[in-house]
Design an enzyme around this catalytic site. Structure first.
Site, PDB file in Angstrom:
ATOM      1  N   ARG A 188       0.872  -0.889  -0.159  1.00 41.43           N
ATOM      2  CA  ARG A 188       0.152   0.082   0.080  1.00 41.43           C
ATOM      3  C   ARG A 188       0.880   1.322  -0.384  1.00 41.43           C
ATOM      4  O   ARG A 188       0.372   2.480  -0.162  1.00 41.43           O
ATOM      5  CB  ARG A 188      -1.213   0.106   1.361  1.00 41.43           C
ATOM      6  N   CYS A 189       2.434   0.853  -0.091  1.00 41.17           N
ATOM      7  CA  CYS A 189       3.449   2.791   0.357  1.00 41.17           C
ATOM      8  C   CYS A 189       3.786   2.026  -0.829  1.00 41.17           C
ATOM      9  O   CYS A 189       4.341   1.418  -1.641  1.00 41.17           O
ATOM     10  CB  CYS A 189       4.012   2.337   1.492  1.00 41.17           C
TER      11      CYS A 189
END
Length: 118
Positions: free
Chosen positions: A14-15
């Protein structure tokens, strides 16, 4: 191009920085072992090992001090042991991505820092 198989990345999909580091490694033919550290939290011993590879004894080098959980746990004044325990119990507090190769590691922020290991 030689594919390096002994590279490991502590990755959070998600980063954007983590995804960027993974993409940079792939562009250079590196097929790293991907550790989703939020799902498979590192032990305190593994955290100690990463600090050694980073060349520091300070867990703040891998701590996301801007994370809400950091404030909730009151870690601003925490000592080394308390921080390591908090990181092991709350992997959301671990900076990402961390790329490891041999006896070295980098926190790949910006993602291009991952290339320092190649």
């Amino acid at each position: 191009m030689t594919v390096q198989r002994n590279v490991t990345i502590w990755h959070n999909p998600r980063c954007s920085k983590s995804r960027g580091a993974l993409a940079l490694l792939a562009e250079r033919g590196v097929d790293p072992t991907v550790v989703r550290y939020l799902e498979d939290a590192p032990t305190r011993a593994e955290l100690e090992d990463v600090l050694r590879r980073l060349g520091t004894d300070d867990p703040r080098a891998i701590t996301r001090t801007g994370e809400a959980r950091y404030r909730e746990l009151g870690l601003a004044g925490a000592d080394r042991d308390a921080l390591l325990d908090a990181l092991a119990a709350n992997p959301i507090l671990i900076e990402r991505p961390i790329v490891l190769l041999g006896d070295r590691a980098v926190v790949a922020r910006p993602p291009e820092r991952a290339l320092e290991l190649l």
